[in-house]
Design a protein around this motif. Structure first.
Motif, PDB file in Angstrom:
ATOM      1  N   ILE A  98       0.821  -1.204   0.000  1.00  0.00           N
ATOM      2  CA  ILE A  98       0.000   0.000   0.000  1.00  0.00           C
ATOM      3  C   ILE A  98       0.858   1.257   0.000  1.00  0.00           C
ATOM      4  N   ILE A  99       1.999   1.198   0.682  1.00  0.00           N
ATOM      5  CA  ILE A  99       2.813   2.408   0.793  1.00  0.00           C
ATOM      6  C   ILE A  99       4.291   2.062   0.934  1.00  0.00           C
ATOM      7  N   ASP A 100       5.125   2.894   0.355  1.00  0.00           N
ATOM      8  CA  ASP A 100       6.578   2.876   0.554  1.00  0.00           C
ATOM      9  C   ASP A 100       7.026   4.327   0.507  1.00  0.00           C
ATOM     10  N   LYS A 101       7.423   4.878   1.641  1.00  0.00           N
ATOM     11  CA  LYS A 101       7.828   6.282   1.660  1.00  0.00           C
ATOM     12  C   LYS A 101       8.890   6.502   2.737  1.00  0.00           C
ATOM     13  N   LEU A 102       9.669   7.569   2.562  1.00  0.00           N
ATOM     14  CA  LEU A 102      10.699   7.917   3.534  1.00  0.00           C
ATOM     15  C   LEU A 102      10.095   8.786   4.633  1.00  0.00           C
TER      16      LEU A 102
ATOM     17  N   SER B 184       1.768  -3.068   4.336  1.00  0.00           N
ATOM     18  CA  SER B 184       1.237  -4.137   3.487  1.00  0.00           C
ATOM     19  C   SER B 184      -0.064  -4.660   4.075  1.00  0.00           C
ATOM     20  N   ASN B 185      -0.959  -5.058   3.187  1.00  0.00           N
ATOM     21  CA  ASN B 185      -2.243  -5.611   3.609  1.00  0.00           C
ATOM     22  C   ASN B 185      -2.150  -7.133   3.611  1.00  0.00           C
TER      23      ASN B 185
ATOM     24  N   GLU C  83      -4.871 -12.812   7.042  1.00  0.00           N
ATOM     25  CA  GLU C  83      -5.015 -12.691   8.494  1.00  0.00           C
ATOM     26  C   GLU C  83      -5.830 -11.459   8.883  1.00  0.00           C
ATOM     27  N   SER C  84      -6.285 -10.712   7.873  1.00  0.00           N
ATOM     28  CA  SER C  84      -7.068  -9.489   8.111  1.00  0.00           C
ATOM     29  C   SER C  84      -6.310  -8.509   9.010  1.00  0.00           C
ATOM     30  N   ASN C  85      -5.076  -8.244   8.636  1.00  0.00           N
ATOM     31  CA  ASN C  85      -4.301  -7.268   9.398  1.00  0.00           C
ATOM     32  C   ASN C  85      -3.319  -6.544   8.486  1.00  0.00           C
ATOM     33  N   TYR C  86      -2.696  -5.514   9.062  1.00  0.00           N
ATOM     34  CA  TYR C  86      -1.680  -4.760   8.341  1.00  0.00           C
ATOM     35  C   TYR C  86      -0.301  -5.125   8.874  1.00  0.00           C
ATOM     36  N   LEU C  87       0.660  -5.193   7.969  1.00  0.00           N
ATOM     37  CA  LEU C  87       2.059  -5.377   8.349  1.00  0.00           C
ATOM     38  C   LEU C  87       2.784  -4.065   8.075  1.00  0.00           C
ATOM     39  N   ILE C  88       3.304  -3.479   9.136  1.00  0.00           N
ATOM     40  CA  ILE C  88       4.012  -2.202   9.013  1.00  0.00           C
ATOM     41  C   ILE C  88       5.488  -2.441   9.325  1.00  0.00           C
ATOM     42  N   SER C  89       6.351  -1.991   8.436  1.00  0.00           N
ATOM     43  CA  SER C  89       7.791  -2.148   8.683  1.00  0.00           C
ATOM     44  C   SER C  89       8.494  -0.809   8.510  1.00  0.00           C
ATOM     45  N   LEU C  90       9.563  -0.643   9.288  1.00  0.00           N
ATOM     46  CA  LEU C  90      10.405   0.549   9.210  1.00  0.00           C
ATOM     47  C   LEU C  90      11.849   0.093   9.056  1.00  0.00           C
ATOM     48  N   ASN C  91      12.434   0.445   7.929  1.00  0.00           N
ATOM     49  CA  ASN C  91      13.818   0.051   7.647  1.00  0.00           C
ATOM     50  C   ASN C  91      14.721   1.274   7.796  1.00  0.00           C
ATOM     51  N   ASP C  92      15.631   1.216   8.755  1.00  0.00           N
ATOM     52  CA  ASP C  92      16.540   2.337   9.012  1.00  0.00           C
ATOM     53  C   ASP C  92      17.557   2.444   7.873  1.00  0.00           C
TER      54      ASP C  92
END
Length: 358
Positions: free
Chosen positions: A113-117, A130-131, A135-144
């Motif tokens: 859904i999104i990729d932004k700095l 990511s959708n 599992e009906s959930n969102y996966l949120i990741s932050l890459n330093d």
């Protein structure tokens, strides 16, 4: 006898039902075993996933569709557990993105859904959402990527320094792309000396195709023996340029500047890499004066040869250090019946005979 018969019949029915119940219980037990096995398998998978996420150096957050947190990995705890305001900032970054808001509104099934700095705690992260519809959930990741950004800036600064050096080198320099073909390749940049030598400005040349560049400066390849343009066709020029895309070489151009003055240039073609992309670096050296001197010497040589050809005596000139014949006049060739001797083998043979007998 009758009551006994009835009792026996009832017992048989009960036994049959008991047998049926036993089979049902057995089936239920098997089903429960399967369910427990599946549950254990799912739990193991979840545990493996959690272990994997806990060892990943990126921040991971699992939320429901209302962004209520159901799981965070160790990296999240290390980075944000002391200040949950950072999580709310992440939500703000997500919800402020118009495209994301539109997708969330429609419960879009897109995986990514999104990729932004984003900037948090004086660091720069690549935020991904990511959708996970299974599992009906969102996966949120932050890459330093703070270090990568700094390195990229340093490389850009280094490249800028090199560009400044190239810009001020006292030789005309042109950088062009090397994508293949005279129609596709473009002029990327020229330095100050190029502008001065050919009386042009950078803005007029940048993004010009090589085909346009050749036409603008009336460029042709130069014949070093005949001291003139080769007058090659556009197709032949394109063929040579395509070869230069894959090789480093030296070529001689004859070209006109913006005022129509003709130059003969020795051009060195080399490789130049930037952002993992190949470019060609062309360094120009004006050899017009040298060519004019050689042309004058050659013209004088032709005059002297014509004068020697009208002398009735047979004459040959040789290099005393190597005994190699340099020139024979017409009388010499006629005397020995030499009509064609491009390599000079026949002439050399007669010279050796003459010298041996004298």
């Amino acid at each position: 006898m009758y009551p006994y018969y009835e009792l026996d019949s009832i017992n048989k029915k009960l036994s049959k039902k008991s047998e049926q119940l036993g089979k049902i219980n057995l089936a239920i037990e098997k089903d429960m075993i399967i369910q427990r096995t599946l549950k254990n398998y799912i739990d193991q998978r979840k545990e493996l996933l959690r272990q994997a996420l806990d060892t990943i150096p990126n921040v991971w957050i699992v939320t429901d569709y209302d962004f209520n947190i159901s799981y965070t990995n160790n990296k999240f705890k290390d980075e944000f557990s002391k200040d949950m305001n950072n999580y709310y900032k992440i939500l703000t970054f997500i919800k402020e993105d118009e495209k994301v808001a539109e997708k969330l509104k429609k419960f879009d099934n897109d995986i990514s859904i999104i990729d932004k700095l984003v900037e948090l705690n004086d660091k720069i992260y690549l935020l991904s959402l990511s959708n996970n519809k299974d599992e009906s959930n969102y996966l949120i990741s932050l890459n330093d990527i703070t270090n990568e950004i700094k390195i990229d800036e340093e490389i850009r600064n280094i490249n800028k320094d090199y560009e400044n050096i190239i810009l001020n080198i006292p030789s005309p320099i042109l950088v062009r792309s090397a994508e293949g073909g005279i129609k596709k390749n473009k002029v990327i940049s020229i330095n100050k000396k190029y502008e001065k030598s050919f009386k042009c400005v950078s803005s007029d040349l940048v993004d010009m195709t090589l085909e346009q560049y050749f036409e603008t400066f009336n460029i042709d390849f130069f014949d070093n023996r005949e001291f003139k343009r080769l007058n090659l066709t556009q197709e032949k020029k394109a063929e040579i340029v395509s070869y230069n895309d894959t090789a480093n070489c030296i070529v001689n151009f004859v070209m006109s500047d913006s005022e129509g003055e003709e130059h003969v240039e020795e051009v060195r073609v080399g490789d130049y890499w930037s952002d993992n992309k190949l470019f060609k670096l062309l360094t120009f050296r004006d050899i017009t004066k040298e060519i004019n001197i050689l042309r004058t010497v050659n013209e004088q040589k032709i005059i002297y040869e014509k004068l020697l050809d009208v002398i009735p005596e047979a004459i040959f000139l040789e290099d005393l250090s190597t005994s190699r014949v340099l020139y024979t006049n017409r009388a010499f060739r006629e005397l020995f019946g030499i009509s064609s001797d491009v390599l000079g083998v026949t002439t050399q043979k007669y010279r050796n005979i003459l010298v041996k007998n004298t």
